[in-house]
Design a protein around this motif. Structure first.
Motif, mmCIF file in Angstrom:
data_model
loop_
_atom_site.group_PDB
_atom_site.id
_atom_site.type_symbol
_atom_site.label_atom_id
_atom_site.label_comp_id
_atom_site.label_asym_id
_atom_site.label_seq_id
_atom_site.Cartn_x
_atom_site.Cartn_y
_atom_site.Cartn_z
ATOM 1 N N ASP A 33 5.815 -12.898 -2.044
ATOM 2 C CA ASP A 33 5.474 -11.753 -1.191
ATOM 3 C C ASP A 33 6.646 -11.474 -0.254
ATOM 4 O O ASP A 33 7.318 -12.389 0.208
ATOM 5 N N GLY A 34 6.887 -10.230 0.018
ATOM 6 C CA GLY A 34 7.942 -9.843 0.946
ATOM 7 C C GLY A 34 9.337 -9.950 0.366
ATOM 8 O O GLY A 34 10.315 -9.991 1.115
ATOM 9 N N ALA A 35 9.456 -9.994 -0.943
ATOM 10 C CA ALA A 35 10.772 -10.095 -1.571
ATOM 11 C C ALA A 35 11.588 -8.838 -1.289
ATOM 12 O O ALA A 35 11.044 -7.725 -1.245
ATOM 13 N N SER A 36 12.876 -9.020 -1.106
ATOM 14 C CA SER A 36 13.769 -7.889 -0.847
ATOM 15 C C SER A 36 13.984 -7.094 -2.136
ATOM 16 O O SER A 36 13.653 -7.552 -3.230
ATOM 17 N N ALA A 37 14.576 -5.935 -1.994
ATOM 18 C CA ALA A 37 14.875 -5.104 -3.159
ATOM 19 C C ALA A 37 15.828 -5.841 -4.102
ATOM 20 O O ALA A 37 15.667 -5.794 -5.328
ATOM 21 N N ALA A 38 16.797 -6.548 -3.550
ATOM 22 C CA ALA A 38 17.749 -7.300 -4.374
ATOM 23 C C ALA A 38 17.029 -8.428 -5.120
ATOM 24 O O ALA A 38 17.306 -8.685 -6.296
ATOM 25 N N GLU A 39 16.101 -9.099 -4.441
ATOM 26 C CA GLU A 39 15.327 -10.165 -5.088
ATOM 27 C C GLU A 39 14.454 -9.598 -6.205
ATOM 28 O O GLU A 39 14.341 -10.189 -7.273
ATOM 29 N N ARG A 40 13.849 -8.445 -5.936
ATOM 30 C CA ARG A 40 13.024 -7.809 -6.973
ATOM 31 C C ARG A 40 13.859 -7.406 -8.179
ATOM 32 O O ARG A 40 13.452 -7.589 -9.324
ATOM 33 N N ALA A 41 15.049 -6.875 -7.941
ATOM 34 C CA ALA A 41 15.932 -6.478 -9.036
ATOM 35 C C ALA A 41 16.383 -7.708 -9.831
ATOM 36 O O ALA A 41 16.399 -7.677 -11.067
ATOM 37 N N GLY A 42 16.733 -8.772 -9.138
ATOM 38 C CA GLY A 42 17.129 -9.998 -9.824
ATOM 39 C C GLY A 42 15.997 -10.570 -10.652
ATOM 40 O O GLY A 42 16.185 -10.995 -11.796
ATOM 41 N N PHE A 43 14.787 -10.540 -10.095
ATOM 42 C CA PHE A 43 13.615 -11.058 -10.808
ATOM 43 C C PHE A 43 13.339 -10.221 -12.062
ATOM 44 O O PHE A 43 13.049 -10.770 -13.126
ATOM 45 N N ALA A 44 13.468 -8.914 -11.934
ATOM 46 C CA ALA A 44 13.265 -8.034 -13.090
ATOM 47 C C ALA A 44 14.291 -8.324 -14.190
ATOM 48 O O ALA A 44 14.004 -8.146 -15.378
ATOM 49 N N ALA A 45 15.472 -8.810 -13.786
ATOM 50 C CA ALA A 45 16.524 -9.146 -14.746
ATOM 51 C C ALA A 45 16.415 -10.591 -15.244
ATOM 52 O O ALA A 45 17.273 -11.058 -15.978
ATOM 53 N N GLY A 46 15.355 -11.295 -14.804
ATOM 54 C CA GLY A 46 15.141 -12.659 -15.287
ATOM 55 C C GLY A 46 15.749 -13.745 -14.425
ATOM 56 O O GLY A 46 15.885 -14.884 -14.862
ATOM 57 N N ARG A 47 16.108 -13.420 -13.183
ATOM 58 C CA ARG A 47 16.687 -14.414 -12.266
ATOM 59 C C ARG A 47 15.809 -14.527 -11.026
ATOM 60 O O ARG A 47 15.190 -13.565 -10.595
ATOM 61 N N GLY A 48 15.777 -15.737 -10.476
ATOM 62 C CA GLY A 48 15.096 -15.945 -9.201
ATOM 63 C C GLY A 48 13.598 -16.073 -9.342
ATOM 64 O O GLY A 48 13.066 -16.313 -10.425
ATOM 65 N N GLY A 49 12.930 -15.914 -8.226
ATOM 66 C CA GLY A 49 11.489 -16.086 -8.177
ATOM 67 C C GLY A 49 11.137 -17.492 -7.734
ATOM 68 O O GLY A 49 12.007 -18.330 -7.502
#
Length: 134
Positions: A33-49
């Protein structure tokens, strides 16, 4: 014996003098929750979370043929798992660990994963390889 994969762990557990149970906690990668736009973009690309416990099970090393068979079975109840954390619980006096001990140990593993305390747990990827988590 160096343990670099889940199959290595099965082999080592089978060689122990006391009966073993392998404790498995399957996790999913989720965006906090509260992930930044960069974190969301990275997660969508299969990184982070964040790795979040999804389900757990215990198995005797003799119940497991190999990692491929475990992964196939896991696909039935947790198709989107990302990392499985594994620990071994030893019995004593030639007897396997008691069910109550297994349940308590799995509960402690789940809580440790939630808190990020991963010492003593072996993280394994979807290919059956032990991985280091940063």
């Amino acid at each position: 014996m160096q343990i670099a994969s889940f199959d290595d762990l099965i082999a080592a557990a089978r060689q122990q003098p006391e009966p073993q149970r392998l404790l498995l906690v399957f996790t999913r990668a989720e965006l906090p929750d509260g992930a930044s736009a960069a974190e969301r973009a990275g997660f969508a690309a299969g990184r982070g979370g964040a790795l979040v416990p999804h389900c757990c099970v215990d198995k005797s090393p003799h119940e497991l043929q190999d990692f491929a068979a475990l992964a196939e079975e896991a696909g039935l109840f947790a198709p989107d798992w990302a990392i499985v954390f594994v620990a071994a619980l030893s019995g004593s006096g030639g007897r396997p660990p008691a069910e109550a001990d297994i349940g308590r140990s799995l509960d402690r593993m789940v809580e440790a994963i939630k808190a990020g305390r991963l010492d003593g747990l072996m993280p394994v990827d979807r290919r059956g390889r032990a991985v280091r988590l940063a």
